[in-house]
Motif scaffolding. Sequence first.
Motif, short mmCIF file in Angstrom:
data_model
loop_
_atom_site.label_atom_id
_atom_site.label_comp_id
_atom_site.label_asym_id
_atom_site.label_seq_id
_atom_site.Cartn_x
_atom_site.Cartn_y
_atom_site.Cartn_z
N GLU A 58 0.85 -1.55 -0.03
CA GLU A 58 -0.33 -0.12 0.00
C GLU A 58 0.75 1.55 -0.15
O GLU A 58 1.51 1.22 1.40
CB GLU A 58 -1.03 0.13 1.33
CG GLU A 58 -1.48 1.04 1.55
CD GLU A 58 -3.15 1.31 0.21
OE1 GLU A 58 -3.26 2.12 0.47
OE2 GLU A 58 -2.95 0.52 -0.39
N PRO A 59 0.91 2.08 -0.72
CA PRO A 59 1.67 3.30 -0.93
C PRO A 59 1.21 5.03 -0.11
O PRO A 59 -0.31 4.95 -0.44
CB PRO A 59 1.78 3.95 -2.76
CG PRO A 59 0.45 3.02 -3.17
CD PRO A 59 0.25 2.05 -2.06
N ILE A 60 1.94 4.92 0.48
CA ILE A 60 1.71 6.11 1.73
C ILE A 60 1.86 7.88 1.46
O ILE A 60 3.00 7.20 0.95
CB ILE A 60 1.44 5.92 2.80
CG1 ILE A 60 0.19 4.28 2.95
CG2 ILE A 60 1.45 7.04 3.92
CD1 ILE A 60 0.67 3.33 4.34
N TRP A 61 1.49 8.35 0.58
CA TRP A 61 2.22 9.87 1.01
C TRP A 61 2.75 9.98 2.21
O TRP A 61 1.79 10.72 2.99
CB TRP A 61 1.64 10.95 -0.13
CG TRP A 61 1.74 9.93 -1.86
CD1 TRP A 61 0.98 10.06 -1.89
CD2 TRP A 61 3.10 10.93 -2.15
NE1 TRP A 61 1.16 9.90 -3.61
CE2 TRP A 61 2.50 10.43 -3.46
CE3 TRP A 61 3.92 11.60 -1.87
CZ2 TRP A 61 3.47 10.94 -4.81
CZ3 TRP A 61 4.73 12.55 -2.73
CH2 TRP A 61 4.97 11.63 -4.52
N ILE A 62 3.52 10.86 2.62
CA ILE A 62 4.08 11.42 3.90
C ILE A 62 4.94 13.31 3.12
O ILE A 62 5.16 13.48 3.00
CB ILE A 62 4.86 10.51 4.74
CG1 ILE A 62 4.93 9.33 4.97
CG2 ILE A 62 5.55 11.69 5.92
CD1 ILE A 62 5.46 8.11 5.60
N GLU A 63 3.94 13.76 3.93
CA GLU A 63 4.49 15.06 4.18
C GLU A 63 5.17 15.96 5.26
O GLU A 63 4.40 15.46 6.38
CB GLU A 63 2.75 15.67 3.22
CG GLU A 63 3.93 17.42 3.13
CD GLU A 63 2.39 18.79 2.77
OE1 GLU A 63 1.41 18.85 3.17
OE2 GLU A 63 2.31 18.29 1.07
N PHE A 72 7.63 22.25 2.77
CA PHE A 72 6.99 20.72 2.89
C PHE A 72 7.50 20.26 1.90
O PHE A 72 7.30 20.30 0.83
CB PHE A 72 5.45 20.85 3.21
CG PHE A 72 4.17 21.39 4.12
CD1 PHE A 72 4.54 20.60 5.09
CD2 PHE A 72 4.23 23.21 4.24
CE1 PHE A 72 3.00 20.96 6.37
CE2 PHE A 72 3.82 23.47 4.91
CZ PHE A 72 3.19 21.98 6.33
N ALA A 73 7.73 19.50 2.12
CA ALA A 73 9.04 18.08 1.64
C ALA A 73 7.61 16.66 2.07
O ALA A 73 7.03 16.19 2.79
CB ALA A 73 9.90 17.22 2.11
N GLN A 74 7.02 16.16 0.61
CA GLN A 74 7.01 14.72 0.26
C GLN A 74 7.60 13.07 -0.35
O GLN A 74 8.44 13.65 -0.96
CB GLN A 74 5.54 15.32 -0.93
CG GLN A 74 4.35 16.08 -0.65
CD GLN A 74 3.51 16.55 -1.58
OE1 GLN A 74 3.96 16.54 -3.05
NE2 GLN A 74 2.69 16.98 -1.51
N GLU A 75 6.71 12.90 0.13
CA GLU A 75 7.82 11.30 -0.29
C GLU A 75 7.12 9.88 -0.03
O GLU A 75 6.07 10.22 0.67
CB GLU A 75 8.61 10.76 0.66
CG GLU A 75 10.43 12.17 0.38
CD GLU A 75 11.07 11.05 2.19
OE1 GLU A 75 11.87 9.76 1.67
OE2 GLU A 75 11.53 11.82 2.81
N ILE A 76 7.19 9.66 -1.00
CA ILE A 76 5.71 8.10 -0.94
C ILE A 76 6.67 6.46 -0.14
O ILE A 76 7.93 6.72 -1.09
CB ILE A 76 5.52 7.89 -2.65
CG1 ILE A 76 4.67 6.76 -3.00
CG2 ILE A 76 7.07 7.75 -3.57
CD1 ILE A 76 4.20 6.56 -3.43
#
Length: 251
Positions: A58-63, A72-76
């Motif tokens: 399950e992919p989750i975007w973390i900000e 703000f930075a985003q990572e999957i």
Amino acid sequence: MASFSPKRMLNRNELRQIKKSRTRVDGNKVLTDDVKKLKSLKVSPDLSEEEKIGYYREPIWIEYYIPKESRFAQEIKYLYIKLVDPKPRETDEILKKAIEEDSLINLLQLSKGNSDTAKLIKKSYVNFQSILETIDDQVTQFESTGDAEYLRTVVYLTETLMMYEPTIATLEILGEFAIHNLNWFIKRLNIGKVDFSLEDRTILLLIKRRNDYWDENKLAEDEDFELFAALFFEQAYPNRGAEELDSQDLL
């Protein structure tokens, strides 16, 4: 077009909500606004390609916010959930055989004929005949072509059937056949590298089965998994703990 759609998480409002809702894992508060902790999470666990076949991803975007850069930075990253096979009861001969042979339990085929088993299955799923026919057709296409794309729709139909379980046939002769079939489909989709995304309720069920398996076998705690699972839970039920938010948060 692939139905694979990563779920965004942890924007500014969600960070504040999760913090106030006091998310806990094994009694310990999950510091979802701890940037170092979030950045330290592995993109995926240390599993071989062969091992990953037995997991749902399950992919989750973390900000998260980086104060020094005022942005703000985003990572999957990915929550990998081990697929746990069901445990057949003494009376679950069909399920036992399917597990031993690593085969699908095809309800449409089992409902044909005049045996007591066929009659019970046909009666239990009389309102789902069109779904069973579609599953049978798509599985036949998969088996004849080897194209796992045919199984994407089948997974979603299996989830639909699971909403109406248990039936009389399940209680008397089939056991947890739906979980067996779901795991079977997920593994074939993984082998075929087909992107798909399950319903939140199905993912929560897989997490529960995985956690029960860990407890029963007294396996070492996986902190990354526990945090990912907690984050997913907050995403699936975003209003949990809303009573603790003030009026400005709700606005």
